[in-house]
Write an enzyme that holds these catalytic residues in place. Structure first.
Site, PDB file in Angstrom:
ATOM      1  N   ASP A   1     -46.152   8.742 -12.873  1.00 20.71           N
ATOM      2  CA  ASP A   1     -45.129   8.623 -13.920  1.00 20.71           C
ATOM      3  C   ASP A   1     -43.734   8.913 -13.365  1.00 20.71           C
ATOM      4  O   ASP A   1     -42.800   9.215 -14.111  1.00 20.71           O
ATOM      5  CB  ASP A   1     -45.434   9.567 -15.091  1.00 20.71           C
ATOM      6  CG  ASP A   1     -45.424  11.032 -14.676  1.00 20.71           C
ATOM      7  OD1 ASP A   1     -45.432  11.297 -13.457  1.00 20.71           O
ATOM      8  OD2 ASP A   1     -45.413  11.903 -15.564  1.00 20.71           O
TER       9      ASP A   1
ATOM     10  N   HIS B   1     -29.221   1.777  12.416  1.00 18.25           N
ATOM     11  CA  HIS B   1     -29.576   2.203  11.061  1.00 18.25           C
ATOM     12  C   HIS B   1     -30.678   3.265  11.090  1.00 18.25           C
ATOM     13  O   HIS B   1     -31.611   3.237  10.292  1.00 18.25           O
ATOM     14  CB  HIS B   1     -30.010   1.003  10.211  1.00 18.25           C
ATOM     15  CG  HIS B   1     -28.869   0.126   9.822  1.00 18.25           C
ATOM     16  ND1 HIS B   1     -29.033  -1.153   9.320  1.00 18.25           N
ATOM     17  CD2 HIS B   1     -27.523   0.328   9.860  1.00 18.25           C
ATOM     18  CE1 HIS B   1     -27.839  -1.691   9.070  1.00 18.25           C
ATOM     19  NE2 HIS B   1     -26.922  -0.811   9.378  1.00 18.25           N
TER      20      HIS B   1
ATOM     21  N   ASP C   1     -23.201   9.111  10.287  1.00 22.54           N
ATOM     22  CA  ASP C   1     -22.627   8.078   9.419  1.00 22.54           C
ATOM     23  C   ASP C   1     -23.023   8.438   7.992  1.00 22.54           C
ATOM     24  O   ASP C   1     -24.191   8.318   7.619  1.00 22.54           O
ATOM     25  CB  ASP C   1     -23.175   6.708   9.835  1.00 22.54           C
ATOM     26  CG  ASP C   1     -22.493   5.549   9.120  1.00 22.54           C
ATOM     27  OD1 ASP C   1     -21.951   5.756   8.021  1.00 22.54           O
ATOM     28  OD2 ASP C   1     -22.523   4.427   9.660  1.00 22.54           O
TER      29      ASP C   1
ATOM     30  N   ASP D   1     -17.175   5.949   3.309  1.00 22.08           N
ATOM     31  CA  ASP D   1     -18.035   5.551   4.428  1.00 22.08           C
ATOM     32  C   ASP D   1     -17.399   6.060   5.716  1.00 22.08           C
ATOM     33  O   ASP D   1     -16.415   5.498   6.200  1.00 22.08           O
ATOM     34  CB  ASP D   1     -18.181   4.031   4.442  1.00 22.08           C
ATOM     35  CG  ASP D   1     -19.267   3.542   5.391  1.00 22.08           C
ATOM     36  OD1 ASP D   1     -19.846   4.368   6.118  1.00 22.08           O
ATOM     37  OD2 ASP D   1     -19.519   2.317   5.405  1.00 22.08           O
TER      38      ASP D   1
ATOM     39  N   HIS E   1     -22.448  -4.955  16.327  1.00 23.43           N
ATOM     40  CA  HIS E   1     -22.238  -5.107  14.881  1.00 23.43           C
ATOM     41  C   HIS E   1     -20.772  -5.445  14.586  1.00 23.43           C
ATOM     42  O   HIS E   1     -19.916  -5.430  15.476  1.00 23.43           O
ATOM     43  CB  HIS E   1     -22.659  -3.833  14.136  1.00 23.43           C
ATOM     44  CG  HIS E   1     -21.925  -2.592  14.548  1.00 23.43           C
ATOM     45  ND1 HIS E   1     -20.652  -2.283  14.137  1.00 23.43           N
ATOM     46  CD2 HIS E   1     -22.312  -1.559  15.347  1.00 23.43           C
ATOM     47  CE1 HIS E   1     -20.278  -1.125  14.642  1.00 23.43           C
ATOM     48  NE2 HIS E   1     -21.265  -0.665  15.397  1.00 23.43           N
TER      49      HIS E   1
ATOM     50  N   HIS F   1     -16.136  -3.936   6.929  1.00 24.21           N
ATOM     51  CA  HIS F   1     -16.669  -4.539   5.714  1.00 24.21           C
ATOM     52  C   HIS F   1     -15.891  -3.985   4.526  1.00 24.21           C
ATOM     53  O   HIS F   1     -15.266  -2.921   4.602  1.00 24.21           O
ATOM     54  CB  HIS F   1     -18.166  -4.279   5.565  1.00 24.21           C
ATOM     55  CG  HIS F   1     -18.557  -2.819   5.506  1.00 24.21           C
ATOM     56  ND1 HIS F   1     -18.370  -2.029   4.394  1.00 24.21           N
ATOM     57  CD2 HIS F   1     -19.125  -2.011   6.437  1.00 24.21           C
ATOM     58  CE1 HIS F   1     -18.805  -0.799   4.628  1.00 24.21           C
ATOM     59  NE2 HIS F   1     -19.263  -0.750   5.875  1.00 24.21           N
TER      60      HIS F   1
ATOM     61  N   HIS G   1     -21.183  -1.805   0.880  1.00 27.71           N
ATOM     62  CA  HIS G   1     -20.842  -3.141   1.378  1.00 27.71           C
ATOM     63  C   HIS G   1     -20.382  -3.943   0.166  1.00 27.71           C
ATOM     64  O   HIS G   1     -21.156  -4.678  -0.453  1.00 27.71           O
ATOM     65  CB  HIS G   1     -22.043  -3.798   2.064  1.00 27.71           C
ATOM     66  CG  HIS G   1     -22.473  -3.082   3.305  1.00 27.71           C
ATOM     67  ND1 HIS G   1     -23.784  -2.945   3.683  1.00 27.71           N
ATOM     68  CD2 HIS G   1     -21.755  -2.451   4.256  1.00 27.71           C
ATOM     69  CE1 HIS G   1     -23.866  -2.256   4.816  1.00 27.71           C
ATOM     70  NE2 HIS G   1     -22.639  -1.957   5.181  1.00 27.71           N
TER      71      HIS G   1
ATOM     72  N   GLU H   1     -14.873   0.388  11.988  1.00 30.80           N
ATOM     73  CA  GLU H   1     -15.940   1.148  12.631  1.00 30.80           C
ATOM     74  C   GLU H   1     -16.422   0.540  13.954  1.00 30.80           C
ATOM     75  O   GLU H   1     -17.573   0.120  14.068  1.00 30.80           O
ATOM     76  CB  GLU H   1     -17.116   1.301  11.679  1.00 30.80           C
ATOM     77  CG  GLU H   1     -17.589  -0.007  11.022  1.00 30.80           C
ATOM     78  CD  GLU H   1     -18.735   0.215  10.051  1.00 30.80           C
ATOM     79  OE1 GLU H   1     -19.736   0.850  10.435  1.00 30.80           O
ATOM     80  OE2 GLU H   1     -18.622  -0.267   8.907  1.00 30.80           O
TER      81      GLU H   1
ATOM     82  N   TYR I   1     -22.565   1.440  22.447  1.00 28.23           N
ATOM     83  CA  TYR I   1     -23.915   1.995  22.501  1.00 28.23           C
ATOM     84  C   TYR I   1     -24.523   1.682  23.873  1.00 28.23           C
ATOM     85  O   TYR I   1     -24.768   0.516  24.198  1.00 28.23           O
ATOM     86  CB  TYR I   1     -24.776   1.405  21.378  1.00 28.23           C
ATOM     87  CG  TYR I   1     -24.080   1.477  20.041  1.00 28.23           C
ATOM     88  CD1 TYR I   1     -24.182   2.607  19.242  1.00 28.23           C
ATOM     89  CD2 TYR I   1     -23.279   0.418  19.597  1.00 28.23           C
ATOM     90  CE1 TYR I   1     -23.510   2.683  18.021  1.00 28.23           C
ATOM     91  CE2 TYR I   1     -22.601   0.489  18.388  1.00 28.23           C
ATOM     92  CZ  TYR I   1     -22.716   1.621  17.601  1.00 28.23           C
ATOM     93  OH  TYR I   1     -22.046   1.700  16.410  1.00 28.23           O
TER      94      TYR I   1
ATOM     95  N   ARG J   1     -19.751   5.855  17.599  1.00 25.78           N
ATOM     96  CA  ARG J   1     -19.108   5.040  16.569  1.00 25.78           C
ATOM     97  C   ARG J   1     -18.108   5.938  15.849  1.00 25.78           C
ATOM     98  O   ARG J   1     -18.389   7.117  15.591  1.00 25.78           O
ATOM     99  CB  ARG J   1     -20.129   4.467  15.584  1.00 25.78           C
ATOM    100  CG  ARG J   1     -19.510   3.579  14.511  1.00 25.78           C
ATOM    101  CD  ARG J   1     -20.548   2.711  13.786  1.00 25.78           C
ATOM    102  NE  ARG J   1     -21.486   3.446  12.955  1.00 25.78           N
ATOM    103  CZ  ARG J   1     -22.772   3.608  13.236  1.00 25.78           C
ATOM    104  NH1 ARG J   1     -23.279   3.110  14.370  1.00 25.78           N
ATOM    105  NH2 ARG J   1     -23.569   4.285  12.416  1.00 25.78           N
TER     106      ARG J   1
ATOM    107  N   GLU K   1     -15.534   5.745  12.419  1.00 26.23           N
ATOM    108  CA  GLU K   1     -15.297   4.904  11.232  1.00 26.23           C
ATOM    109  C   GLU K   1     -14.370   5.609  10.250  1.00 26.23           C
ATOM    110  O   GLU K   1     -14.608   6.749   9.865  1.00 26.23           O
ATOM    111  CB  GLU K   1     -16.630   4.588  10.555  1.00 26.23           C
ATOM    112  CG  GLU K   1     -16.516   3.775   9.281  1.00 26.23           C
ATOM    113  CD  GLU K   1     -17.877   3.491   8.657  1.00 26.23           C
ATOM    114  OE1 GLU K   1     -17.968   2.540   7.867  1.00 26.23           O
ATOM    115  OE2 GLU K   1     -18.836   4.234   8.968  1.00 26.23           O
TER     116      GLU K   1
END
Length: 429
Positions: free
Chosen positions: A41, A246, A263, A274, A355, A359, A366, A384, A388, A397, A399
């Site tokens: 539930d 990610h 991040d 962000d 990447h 954005h 996003h 950002e 790597y 990174r 950002e």
């Protein structure tokens, strides 16, 4: 609600701007998100459908907004339908929004209970020619679960097969990409809360702590400052995991000599921050780590200066690619002669920076915005860049969130430390 209410004038203007874009003799309908089940539930915490919030300011489940600008009955040009509180709901969940409170939050004067929606729609829809329906048309969207919007589209087409159906999404994408003063204020507050969380973890991180402990410190600071939750799953990535874009497991121990890439961002009033920062677990960058970090910082500083009206994402990324190539050559990661003869459709720098740089940011992390649309005043972008180096377990990174203005880019995170010396000084204070 935890956050301070946003002035209803924002939502009144948003509805007016949406109505101006509708075809004559049209009706538009927006639904709140479903409450998502887990198992048994259990249910997940409710998060409002952002288009509905943008147009109404209502943050409650089982809500419907109807917009009918040409309705002859003026009181029916904007209607809000709400879930009514029953005695059982009041006992188990507490009272839901009253009609008076909904009017105060949204500026919509005509408010009915949800149970009357279908009959009310039938009384209005045959005076219209077009029905605007909402769908998620985000480029990155995946929808394995049928949404309330999708179910309603099926129902509408079955009930009103001879009407002309229109998409609300193109209008919403056009409107939401430019942020109002009130929206920027909400994003700034989300950034301010995020700044407090970063300052907290700078003083907390040391060899031996676990990534999930750092995540807990961040979440604690969010909640105590009126944020209801992270704006997205926090990435707390130490050592080699800093090279996983990610990574959200957040289950490793931070070790001496590791870099820690974090991040994360707070939500405030449904608006997102962000942030990414990369710090040394022991409070001191090695020479190699510092060289890579400063290369990324130089890329970011140059990229931010390109976030100006009239630029576009294609040219922006192309120019940043050139800057990144030079930095990677200086770091000994690329060979200048090989770069000179590379296939331009497969640039070599992508091995180390795979990447995008920016954005849109807003109600969604996003947020809405077309890649073909030139930059305009009022847009908010992340910035950002990263490098790597998997073979060295170095992932960096950095950002920040940037508001585009006619007077130049405004860094909404300008007070959050990012220089090597600042970070080391705070961590060792």
């Amino acid at each position: 609600m935890r956050y301070n209410p946003i002035n209803k004038s924002l939502f009144e203007r948003n509805r007016s701007r949406f109505a101006d874009q509708m075809k004559p003799n049209s009706i538009a309908i927006f639904h709140s998100n479903d409450i998502q089940p887990t198992s048994a539930d259990g249910v997940r915490p409710f998060i409002q459908q952002t288009d509905l919030f943008y147009l109404s300011g209502i943050d409650q489940e089982e809500t419907i907004l109807l917009i009918f600008p040409d309705c002859k009955e003026e009181s029916h040009r904007e209607i809000l339908f709400l879930k009514e509180t029953s005695e059982e709901i009041a006992i188990w969940e507490g009272n839901k929004l009253t009609k008076e409170k909904a009017r105060e939050l949204s500026g919509i004067q005509t408010v009915y209970w949800l149970s009357s929606f279908e009959n009310f729609l039938l009384s209005l829809v045959f005076d219209t020619e077009h029905i605007y329906l909402n769908t998620n048309e985000h480029l990155r969207a995946t929808s394995e679960v049928e949404t309330k919007d999708a179910r309603f589209i099926k129902w509408c087409k079955n009930q009103f097969p001879l009407h002309k159906f229109e998409r609300s999404a193109p209008i919403m994408h056009q409107l939401r990409v430019i942020k109002s003063v009130e929206e920027v204020e909400a994003i700034q507050e989300a950034c301010n809360i995020t700044a407090k969380a970063f300052e907290r973890v700078l003083k907390f991180v040391k060899p031996g702590v676990w990534e999930y402990e750092i995540e807990a410190e961040i979440t604690h600071e969010f909640l105590r400052n009126r944020s209801r939750r992270p704006a997205y799953e926090s990435i707390i990535a130490s050592g080699f995991s800093s090279c996983i874009l990610h990574y959200i497991a957040n289950d490793q121990q931070c070790r001496e000599g590791d870099l820690l890439l974090m991040d994360f961002g707070a939500e405030y009033g449904n608006y997102a921050a962000d942030l990414t920062r990369t710090i040394p677990v022991n409070g001191k960058f090695t020479d190699r780590q510092k060289a890579v970090y400063n290369a990324v910082l130089r890329i970011q500083k140059q990229a931010i200066q390109m976030l100006v009206p009239g630029n576009n994402i294609k040219d922006y990324h192309k120019e940043i690619g050139k800057i990144t190539e030079d930095e990677l050559i200086n770091l000994g990661l690329l060979d200048k002669s090989e770069v000179a003869k590379q296939d331009p459709t497969k640039p070599l720098y992508k091995k180390y920076f795979m990447h995008g740089v920016s954005h849109h940011l807003g109600l969604d992390v996003h947020d809405y915005g077309k890649r073909s649309q030139p930059f305009e005043e009022g847009m908010v972008f992340t910035c950002e860049p990263g490098i790597y180096i998997r073979e060295e377990s170095i992932g960096v990174r950095i950002e920040n969130d940037i508001l585009i203005t006619g007077k130049g880019p405004v860094d909404l995170m300008k007070n959050i430390p990012r220089e090597v010396e600042e970070i080391e000084s705070i961590m060792n204070s």
